[in-house]
Design a protein around this motif. Structure first.
Motif, PDB file in Angstrom:
ATOM      1  N   PHE A  36       0.846  -1.201   0.000  1.00 43.25           N
ATOM      2  CA  PHE A  36       0.000   0.000   0.000  1.00 43.25           C
ATOM      3  C   PHE A  36       0.881   1.251   0.000  1.00 43.25           C
ATOM      4  CE2 PHE A  36      -2.878   3.244   1.463  1.00 43.25           C
ATOM      5  CZ  PHE A  36      -4.099   2.871   0.936  1.00 43.25           C
ATOM      6  N   TYR A  37       0.677   2.103  -1.021  1.00 42.25           N
ATOM      7  CA  TYR A  37       1.491   3.294  -1.227  1.00 42.25           C
ATOM      8  C   TYR A  37       0.788   4.552  -0.707  1.00 42.25           C
ATOM      9  CZ  TYR A  37       4.524   0.547  -4.299  1.00 42.25           C
ATOM     10  OH  TYR A  37       5.389  -0.400  -4.801  1.00 42.25           O
ATOM     11  N   HIS A  38       1.563   5.395  -0.022  1.00 40.43           N
ATOM     12  CA  HIS A  38       0.999   6.633   0.519  1.00 40.43           C
ATOM     13  C   HIS A  38       0.942   7.735  -0.536  1.00 40.43           C
ATOM     14  CE1 HIS A  38       4.842   8.820   0.710  1.00 40.43           C
ATOM     15  NE2 HIS A  38       5.397   7.738   1.230  1.00 40.43           N
ATOM     16  N   GLY A  39       0.235   8.802  -0.185  1.00 31.93           N
ATOM     17  CA  GLY A  39       0.053   9.911  -1.100  1.00 31.93           C
ATOM     18  C   GLY A  39       1.121  10.988  -0.974  1.00 31.93           C
ATOM     19  N   GLY A 119      -2.212  -1.306  -3.606  1.00 31.12           N
ATOM     20  CA  GLY A 119      -3.208  -0.292  -3.302  1.00 31.12           C
ATOM     21  C   GLY A 119      -2.528   1.008  -2.957  1.00 31.12           C
ATOM     22  N   GLY A 120      -3.348   2.025  -2.780  1.00 32.09           N
ATOM     23  CA  GLY A 120      -2.790   3.310  -2.397  1.00 32.09           C
ATOM     24  C   GLY A 120      -3.819   4.410  -2.448  1.00 32.09           C
ATOM     25  N   HIS A 121      -3.404   5.551  -1.925  1.00 37.98           N
ATOM     26  CA  HIS A 121      -4.248   6.746  -1.923  1.00 37.98           C
ATOM     27  C   HIS A 121      -3.556   7.836  -2.727  1.00 37.98           C
ATOM     28  CE1 HIS A 121      -5.400  10.692   0.076  1.00 37.98           C
ATOM     29  NE2 HIS A 121      -6.486  10.294  -0.542  1.00 37.98           N
ATOM     30  N   SER A 122      -4.312   8.510  -3.604  1.00 32.27           N
ATOM     31  CA  SER A 122      -3.830   9.677  -4.331  1.00 32.27           C
ATOM     32  C   SER A 122      -2.597   9.317  -5.160  1.00 32.27           C
ATOM     33  CB  SER A 122      -3.550  10.809  -3.337  1.00 32.27           C
ATOM     34  OG  SER A 122      -3.300  12.022  -3.988  1.00 32.27           O
ATOM     35  N   MET A 123      -1.440   9.928  -4.875  1.00 31.67           N
ATOM     36  CA  MET A 123      -0.219   9.578  -5.582  1.00 31.67           C
ATOM     37  C   MET A 123       0.058   8.083  -5.481  1.00 31.67           C
ATOM     38  SD  MET A 123       3.651  10.973  -4.790  1.00 31.67           S
ATOM     39  CE  MET A 123       3.828   9.993  -3.270  1.00 31.67           C
ATOM     40  N   ILE A 143      -7.673   1.195  -5.416  1.00 27.68           N
ATOM     41  CA  ILE A 143      -7.285   2.511  -5.912  1.00 27.68           C
ATOM     42  C   ILE A 143      -8.213   3.564  -5.296  1.00 27.68           C
ATOM     43  CG2 ILE A 143      -6.818   3.890  -7.972  1.00 27.68           C
ATOM     44  CD1 ILE A 143      -5.198   1.291  -7.817  1.00 27.68           C
ATOM     45  N   PHE A 144      -7.683   4.323  -4.322  1.00 25.60           N
ATOM     46  CA  PHE A 144      -8.473   5.334  -3.621  1.00 25.60           C
ATOM     47  C   PHE A 144      -8.070   6.731  -4.076  1.00 25.60           C
ATOM     48  CE2 PHE A 144      -8.125   1.780  -0.515  1.00 25.60           C
ATOM     49  CZ  PHE A 144      -9.471   1.456  -0.411  1.00 25.60           C
ATOM     50  N   ASN A 145      -9.027   7.455  -4.662  1.00 25.53           N
ATOM     51  CA  ASN A 145      -8.794   8.834  -5.114  1.00 25.53           C
ATOM     52  C   ASN A 145      -7.593   8.933  -6.051  1.00 25.53           C
ATOM     53  OD1 ASN A 145     -10.937  10.119  -3.524  1.00 25.53           O
ATOM     54  ND2 ASN A 145      -9.679   9.567  -1.762  1.00 25.53           N
ATOM     55  N   GLY A 146      -7.575   8.018  -7.013  1.00 23.68           N
ATOM     56  CA  GLY A 146      -6.499   8.022  -8.003  1.00 23.68           C
ATOM     57  C   GLY A 146      -7.010   8.354  -9.385  1.00 23.68           C
ATOM     58  N   HIS A 237     -10.893  14.640  -0.940  1.00 28.88           N
ATOM     59  CA  HIS A 237      -9.693  13.872  -1.262  1.00 28.88           C
ATOM     60  C   HIS A 237      -9.237  13.113  -0.018  1.00 28.88           C
ATOM     61  CE1 HIS A 237      -6.386  12.972  -3.944  1.00 28.88           C
ATOM     62  NE2 HIS A 237      -5.513  13.279  -3.000  1.00 28.88           N
ATOM     63  N   GLN A 238      -9.980  12.079   0.318  1.00 29.63           N
ATOM     64  CA  GLN A 238      -9.709  11.343   1.544  1.00 29.63           C
ATOM     65  C   GLN A 238     -10.197   9.905   1.407  1.00 29.63           C
ATOM     66  OE1 GLN A 238     -12.894  14.158   3.058  1.00 29.63           O
ATOM     67  NE2 GLN A 238     -12.896  12.617   4.694  1.00 29.63           N
ATOM     68  N   VAL A 239      -9.638   9.042   2.241  1.00 27.72           N
ATOM     69  CA  VAL A 239     -10.112   7.654   2.317  1.00 27.72           C
ATOM     70  C   VAL A 239     -10.993   7.550   3.554  1.00 27.72           C
ATOM     71  CG1 VAL A 239      -9.477   5.230   2.496  1.00 27.72           C
ATOM     72  CG2 VAL A 239      -7.993   6.807   1.247  1.00 27.72           C
ATOM     73  N   THR A 240     -12.249   7.261   3.348  1.00 27.76           N
ATOM     74  CA  THR A 240     -13.194   7.195   4.456  1.00 27.76           C
ATOM     75  C   THR A 240     -13.351   5.753   4.946  1.00 27.76           C
ATOM     76  OG1 THR A 240     -15.119   6.846   3.027  1.00 27.76           O
ATOM     77  CG2 THR A 240     -14.462   9.139   3.468  1.00 27.76           C
ATOM     78  N   THR A 241     -13.930   5.606   6.134  1.00 25.21           N
ATOM     79  CA  THR A 241     -14.198   4.254   6.645  1.00 25.21           C
ATOM     80  C   THR A 241     -15.181   3.516   5.732  1.00 25.21           C
ATOM     81  OG1 THR A 241     -15.898   5.197   8.104  1.00 25.21           O
ATOM     82  CG2 THR A 241     -13.718   4.813   9.056  1.00 25.21           C
TER      83      THR A 241
END
Length: 257
Positions: A36-39, A119-123, A143-146, A237-241
């Motif tokens: 899992f990659y951070h933004g 997986g990851g968020h944004s970037m 893929i969250f907010n990508g 621009h966020q990952v929600t529960t």
């Protein structure tokens, strides 16, 4: 980091080649690993809580540190500066992709027989989307907010730059992303489980760019249930529960991961 430790998993810091990473290891025996990659502007430590959620559902989670971030930000970049973001973000994504084989090799050597997802968020979501297109044996992607339409990605990044002309190095990076655009290879995704969740009110990455990718790639899906694209109302621009819950439910019930 102490307060993030739980009774059901172990957390350790490792070096994978030149990549600092955190591994969250469930205490029960498992055979599934999520990278899992951070933004942009985040770091591996700020993904631990999120990683713990995935770990609680039976996934080993590997959290790599991106270049120019966290302990690798020796240049002390100001991530709040939009011009800095415009200059560096594509470099970071490309560097994530270049370093990924060492991470996959580490998993295969230390956890033989494991199924691997990204997986990851944004970037980080852009990184994961590219890796999922390039590496066909990955089991699924979160893929969250990508955005997997890299033509729109390049256009958006160039708008951040306050300059009349980009230099040759930046031009070559742009060409890499345009040449490797996942949207131009829909067959790479055919009937592979794919979570694509975006906030409807995202003002950082326009969800319309991701929707354009979905409209193209869904043409090759015979089992359209495996392509899970959702826009979440009143979400930026966020990952929600709710996103995490829906993603894990999809993974368990439809993707078999």
């Amino acid at each position: 980091m102490e307060y993030l430790k739980t009774n059901y998993s172990d957390i350790k810091e490792v070096m994978i080649g030149k990549v600092p990473a955190i591994i969250i290891e469930p205490k029960e025996e498992i055979n599934k690993t999520l990278v899992f990659y951070h933004g942009w502007g985040s770091d591996k430590e700020r993904q631990i809580f999120r990683g713990n959620i995935f770990a609680s559902y039976g996934y080993r989670v590997v959290l790599p540190e991106a270049r120019y971030h966290g302990e690798r930000n020796v240049e002390k970049l100001d991530h709040e500066d939009k011009e800095v973001e415009g200059k560096y973000i594509l470099k970071v994504i490309m560097h994530n992709i270049e370093e990924a084989p060492s991470i996959f090799n580490y998993i295969e050597e230390n956890y033989p027989g494991n199924e691997i997802a990204v997986g990851g968020h944004s970037m980080g979501a852009i990184t994961a989307g590219g890796l999922y297109a390039f590496k066909k044996d990955l089991k699924m992607a979160f893929i969250f907010n990508g955005i997997n339409n890299w033509k729109e990605l390049v256009r958006g990044v160039n708008e951040l730059k306050n300059q009349d002309k980009i230099d040759e190095r930046e031009f070559r990076i742009n060409e890499f992303f345009l040449d490797m655009n996942p949207m131009d290879s829909p067959e790479s995704f055919k009937d592979r489980p794919l979570v694509l969740y975006n906030g409807e009110d995202d003002d950082v990455i326009d969800p319309a760019g991701q929707e354009s990718f979905v409209n193209e790639v869904e043409k090759v899906y015979e089992d359209k249930k495996l392509l899970d694209f959702k826009l979440f109302e009143m979400t930026g621009h966020q990952v929600t529960t709710q996103m995490l819950e829906e993603a894990i439910k999809f993974s368990k019930e439809l993707a078999g991961f």
